[in-house]
Design an enzyme around this catalytic site. Structure first.
Site, PDB file in Angstrom:
ATOM      1  N   GLY A  18       4.696  -0.309   2.472  1.00  0.00           N
ATOM      2  CA  GLY A  18       5.502  -0.981   1.467  1.00  0.00           C
ATOM      3  C   GLY A  18       6.381  -2.016   2.141  1.00  0.00           C
ATOM      4  N   SER A  19       7.569  -1.608   2.552  1.00  0.00           N
ATOM      5  CA  SER A  19       8.422  -2.519   3.320  1.00  0.00           C
ATOM      6  C   SER A  19       7.773  -2.885   4.652  1.00  0.00           C
ATOM      7  CB  SER A  19       9.789  -1.866   3.563  1.00  0.00           C
ATOM      8  OG  SER A  19      10.444  -1.600   2.344  1.00  0.00           O
ATOM      9  N   GLN A  57      42.852  -2.774 -23.762  1.00  0.00           N
ATOM     10  CA  GLN A  57      42.883  -3.496 -22.493  1.00  0.00           C
ATOM     11  C   GLN A  57      41.859  -2.961 -21.500  1.00  0.00           C
ATOM     12  OE1 GLN A  57      46.252  -3.172 -19.607  1.00  0.00           O
ATOM     13  NE2 GLN A  57      46.606  -5.315 -20.141  1.00  0.00           N
ATOM     14  N   GLU A  91       9.526  -6.363  -4.788  1.00  0.00           N
ATOM     15  CA  GLU A  91       9.592  -7.572  -3.956  1.00  0.00           C
ATOM     16  C   GLU A  91      10.569  -7.397  -2.795  1.00  0.00           C
ATOM     17  OE1 GLU A  91       9.094 -11.433  -5.349  1.00  0.00           O
ATOM     18  OE2 GLU A  91       8.171 -10.837  -7.253  1.00  0.00           O
ATOM     19  N   ARG A 150      32.933  -1.492 -33.331  1.00  0.00           N
ATOM     20  CA  ARG A 150      33.317  -0.082 -33.269  1.00  0.00           C
ATOM     21  C   ARG A 150      34.829   0.075 -33.419  1.00  0.00           C
ATOM     22  NH1 ARG A 150      32.207   5.358 -33.747  1.00  0.00           N
ATOM     23  NH2 ARG A 150      32.941   6.559 -31.948  1.00  0.00           N
ATOM     24  N   THR A 195      12.951  -3.939  -1.195  1.00  0.00           N
ATOM     25  CA  THR A 195      14.156  -3.218  -1.593  1.00  0.00           C
ATOM     26  C   THR A 195      15.399  -3.998  -1.176  1.00  0.00           C
ATOM     27  OG1 THR A 195      14.345  -2.005   0.484  1.00  0.00           O
ATOM     28  CG2 THR A 195      12.945  -1.022  -1.225  1.00  0.00           C
ATOM     29  N   GLU A 198       0.862  -1.178   0.000  1.00  0.00           N
ATOM     30  CA  GLU A 198       0.000   0.000   0.000  1.00  0.00           C
ATOM     31  C   GLU A 198       0.897   1.225   0.000  1.00  0.00           C
ATOM     32  OE1 GLU A 198      -2.752  -0.268   3.269  1.00  0.00           O
ATOM     33  OE2 GLU A 198      -3.459  -2.270   2.673  1.00  0.00           O
ATOM     34  N   THR A 239       1.658  -4.983 -10.154  1.00  0.00           N
ATOM     35  CA  THR A 239       2.154  -5.287 -11.497  1.00  0.00           C
ATOM     36  C   THR A 239       1.104  -6.035 -12.304  1.00  0.00           C
ATOM     37  OG1 THR A 239       4.378  -5.457 -10.567  1.00  0.00           O
ATOM     38  CG2 THR A 239       4.043  -6.353 -12.766  1.00  0.00           C
TER      39      THR A 239
END
Length: 388
Positions: free
Chosen positions: A137-138, A286, A371, A275, A373, A133, A164
């Site tokens: 969150g966490s 290198q 899912e 390139r 932090t 929400e 999601t």
């Protein structure tokens, strides 16, 4: 904390796994990657990828055979997500979120609930996950969404944020407080909400930095009445079920991050070999070779960590919490580093939308956030280490 077996005992990809990888890679090259830039630019759902994944049974490979799925193990599911993410991170959220949304049903639902929803998921109807929400969150135990018992039914009210594939999925696992007096985190229950339920709706799409092809919206619940047999597990068991779900599905975010990083490394390698500067390929310098070696070394480490965690997820090992958090945290940090380096290796070209590197960099960022932090993942690992 860790098991007694050696790392070599933890997983091994089989011929079937590698055949699966090749099949997904071919499909992605044909049906996913060609649309990835357009999907990102238009911020539209990747319908071409969705249809191709459903047609090939790659959209929800984790569904067991007894529920009409293909019964892919956790490692195979990660390989699918990794290979799709290599071409388009937004599209990889189709199999990833289908597992996230349905995992609570698989872990805590009774057989009737599984038989009602898992075959429909296997047939192509999506499953999303409603835990977070705006102010929870966490800190998931601070959620405010409410589930009130009314006879044999439950009535849901409140909102869920950052969901999601909201609006695209047909089904939603929703966590809500069913007993406000039970104490912090103890009165939360999990329910299956259907897209067609009266009073259930969606907020406007979030305007995001990356994964623009995957819609992120709020879930809006206004007296959503659902039958009592749509509760997942026992009342009050929801938060424990939610956290157990994340132990398994954080591994899939590790796989997504590995796929994004692999796509970026592939792009960078192709570019530096073509390139020319100062009369030779920039791949022959290198300093460039050191960058490429570091990128590949970190990527392969992340892949191995993710595959080990997938094997532990399949066995539901006691130390899965540590390994799931470690795989997600390390792989996502690596994906961010590798995509930034890919942009650097392409120079000015990397900063343009003519190449996919900048999209991959933007997409990689979310893997460090959703899912849980990566700061939360470090807390999870530390608490496992000290025995809390």
């Amino acid at each position: 904390m860790t098991g007694s077996g050696s790392t070599f005992d933890l997983f091994r990809t089989t011929d079937d796994h590698e055949e699966l990888r090749a099949a997904v890679r071919d499909l992605v090259a044909d049906k996913v990657t060609p649309y990835a830039a357009e999907v990102d630019e238009q911020a539209r759902y990747p319908r071409e990828a969705h249809d191709a994944l459903v047609a090939s049974d790659f959209h929800a490979p984790h569904v067991p055979e007894e529920y009409d799925g293909v019964g892919a193990d956790a490692l195979a599911t990660c390989i699918v997500i990794e290979e799709v993410a290599r071409g388009c991170a937004s599209s990889s959220l189709i199999p990833a979120v289908n597992k996230l949304g349905s995992m609570p049903v698989m872990l805590g639902g009774d057989d009737d609930l599984k038989r009602r929803y898992l075959p429909r998921l296997a047939a192509g109807e999506g499953f999303s996950y409603g835990l977070s929400e705006r102010e929870a969150g966490s800190d998931t135990a601070s959620m405010r969404a409410r589930a009130t018992r009314d006879g044999d039914d439950w009535v849901l009210n409140g909102t869920k944020a950052w969901i999601t594939n909201a609006g695209e999925s047909e089904f939603y696992t929703v966590l809500a407080v069913s007993d406000p007096d039970a104490g912090r985190g103890k009165g939360v229950s999990a329910f299956v909400v259907e897209k067609s339920d009266e009073g259930f709706g969606f907020g406007t799409k979030e305007r995001k930095l990356g994964i623009k092809g995957s819609p992120t919206r709020e879930l809006l619940m206004d007296n959503v009445r659902i039958p009592g047999d749509r509760i997942i597990g026992e009342p009050g068991s929801g938060l424990k079920l939610a956290l157990r779900t994340l132990d398994h599905t954080r591994v899939t975010i590790g796989a997504q991050a590995v796929g994004i990083a692999q796509g970026a490394l592939d792009l960078a390698l192709d570019y530096v070999k073509e390139r020319q500067q100062f009369g030779k390929r920039i791949a022959d310098f290198q300093g460039i070779q050191f960058m490429l070696a570091d990128m590949a070394m970190k990527l392969e480490t992340a892949r191995q960590m993710t595959y080990v965690a997938a094997a532990k997820s399949e066995r539901d090992d006691a130390d899965l919490s540590f390994f799931g958090a470690a795989a997600k945290c390390y792989a996502s940090d690596v994906a961010m580093e590798i995509t930034v380096d890919a942009v650097q290796l392409l120079g000015g070209a990397g900063y343009t939308q003519d190449f996919a590197a900048e999209r991959m960099m933007r997409d990689a960022k979310i893997t460090q956030i959703y899912e849980g932090t990566n700061q939360v993942q470090r807390l999870v690992m530390a608490r496992q280490l000290i025995g809390r």
